[in-house]
Design a protein around this motif. Structure first.
Motif, mmCIF file in Angstrom:
data_model
loop_
_atom_site.group_PDB
_atom_site.id
_atom_site.type_symbol
_atom_site.label_atom_id
_atom_site.label_comp_id
_atom_site.label_asym_id
_atom_site.label_seq_id
_atom_site.Cartn_x
_atom_site.Cartn_y
_atom_site.Cartn_z
ATOM 1 N N ALA A 194 112.910 -21.282 -40.991
ATOM 2 C CA ALA A 194 113.339 -20.657 -39.736
ATOM 3 C C ALA A 194 112.142 -20.191 -38.917
ATOM 4 N N VAL A 195 111.181 -19.577 -39.564
ATOM 5 C CA VAL A 195 109.976 -19.113 -38.856
ATOM 6 C C VAL A 195 109.197 -20.307 -38.314
ATOM 7 N N ASP A 196 109.102 -21.390 -39.096
ATOM 8 C CA ASP A 196 108.414 -22.596 -38.623
ATOM 9 C C ASP A 196 109.130 -23.175 -37.413
ATOM 10 N N TYR A 197 110.443 -23.184 -37.432
ATOM 11 C CA TYR A 197 111.207 -23.713 -36.312
ATOM 12 C C TYR A 197 111.026 -22.855 -35.058
ATOM 13 N N VAL A 198 111.099 -21.560 -35.203
ATOM 14 C CA VAL A 198 111.019 -20.661 -34.052
ATOM 15 C C VAL A 198 109.600 -20.612 -33.473
ATOM 16 N N PHE A 199 108.596 -20.491 -34.332
ATOM 17 C CA PHE A 199 107.231 -20.302 -33.857
ATOM 18 C C PHE A 199 106.388 -21.577 -33.877
ATOM 19 N N ASN A 200 106.964 -22.703 -34.321
ATOM 20 C CA ASN A 200 106.273 -23.985 -34.335
ATOM 21 C C ASN A 200 104.933 -23.864 -35.069
ATOM 22 N N LEU A 201 104.976 -23.359 -36.284
ATOM 23 C CA LEU A 201 103.762 -23.058 -37.046
ATOM 24 C C LEU A 201 102.881 -24.269 -37.312
ATOM 25 N N ARG A 202 103.471 -25.422 -37.590
ATOM 26 C CA ARG A 202 102.655 -26.593 -37.909
ATOM 27 C C ARG A 202 101.797 -27.005 -36.732
ATOM 28 N N SER A 203 102.346 -26.980 -35.522
ATOM 29 C CA SER A 203 101.552 -27.321 -34.348
ATOM 30 C C SER A 203 100.478 -26.274 -34.087
ATOM 31 N N THR A 204 100.804 -25.021 -34.332
ATOM 32 C CA THR A 204 99.828 -23.951 -34.149
ATOM 33 C C THR A 204 98.666 -24.111 -35.123
ATOM 34 N N ILE A 205 98.960 -24.486 -36.356
ATOM 35 C CA ILE A 205 97.902 -24.695 -37.342
ATOM 36 C C ILE A 205 96.997 -25.848 -36.923
ATOM 37 N N VAL A 206 97.576 -26.937 -36.437
ATOM 38 C CA VAL A 206 96.770 -28.071 -35.967
ATOM 39 C C VAL A 206 95.903 -27.636 -34.798
ATOM 40 N N PHE A 207 96.472 -26.896 -33.859
ATOM 41 C CA PHE A 207 95.704 -26.418 -32.717
ATOM 42 C C PHE A 207 94.523 -25.565 -33.165
ATOM 43 N N LEU A 208 94.762 -24.634 -34.055
ATOM 44 C CA LEU A 208 93.689 -23.761 -34.515
ATOM 45 C C LEU A 208 92.624 -24.532 -35.288
ATOM 46 N N ALA A 209 93.010 -25.558 -36.003
ATOM 47 C CA ALA A 209 92.057 -26.341 -36.780
ATOM 48 C C ALA A 209 91.145 -27.182 -35.894
ATOM 49 N N PHE A 210 91.635 -27.642 -34.750
ATOM 50 C CA PHE A 210 90.876 -28.581 -33.930
ATOM 51 C C PHE A 210 90.417 -28.034 -32.582
ATOM 52 N N ARG A 211 90.666 -26.785 -32.274
ATOM 53 C CA ARG A 211 90.356 -26.279 -30.932
ATOM 54 C C ARG A 211 88.870 -26.233 -30.622
ATOM 55 N N ASP A 212 88.004 -26.039 -31.600
ATOM 56 C CA ASP A 212 86.564 -25.988 -31.352
ATOM 57 C C ASP A 212 85.858 -27.277 -31.759
ATOM 58 N N SER A 213 86.608 -28.329 -31.977
ATOM 59 C CA SER A 213 86.041 -29.591 -32.427
ATOM 60 C C SER A 213 85.234 -30.251 -31.315
ATOM 61 N N ARG A 214 84.134 -30.877 -31.693
ATOM 62 C CA ARG A 214 83.309 -31.619 -30.732
ATOM 63 C C ARG A 214 83.632 -33.115 -30.775
ATOM 64 N N GLN A 215 84.358 -33.556 -31.802
ATOM 65 C CA GLN A 215 84.712 -34.962 -31.950
ATOM 66 C C GLN A 215 86.172 -35.161 -31.561
ATOM 67 N N PRO A 216 86.527 -36.373 -31.097
ATOM 68 C CA PRO A 216 87.914 -36.613 -30.680
ATOM 69 C C PRO A 216 88.865 -36.687 -31.867
ATOM 70 N N LEU A 217 90.101 -36.308 -31.618
ATOM 71 C CA LEU A 217 91.144 -36.439 -32.619
ATOM 72 C C LEU A 217 91.444 -37.918 -32.786
#
Length: 75
Positions: free
Chosen positions: A10-33
């Motif tokens: 339920a928390v994953d559905y409401v707060f979209n945790l998986r996408s947030t984790i991906v965003f946090l993991a790659f936000r400071d990346s210098r290489q392309p996804l």
């Protein structure tokens, strides 16, 4: 146990945790996804793919899932 699993889903559905984790993991990346294409297993930058390629991978493995990863990440 079951209540905990339901709460996590339920928390994953409401707060979209998986996408947030991906965003946090790659936000400071210098290489392309990059995306690993299904059939051949080759990696291509997301920006190099067209929408048609995402929807219909063709010879690269029709109907198979694409895997997103950072180029330096372990497969």
């Amino acid at each position: 146990m079951v209540l905990g699993l339901v709460a996590v889903l339920a928390v994953d559905y409401v707060f979209n945790l998986r996408s947030t984790i991906v965003f946090l993991a790659f936000r400071d990346s210098r290489q392309p996804l990059e995306v690993r294409l299904g059939g051949s297993g080759s990696w291509k930058p997301v920006s190099a793919l067209t929408v048609a390629r995402w929807i219909a991978p063709g010879a690269e493995g029709r109907g198979q899932r694409h895997h997103l990863a950072h180029p330096g990440a372990a497969a």
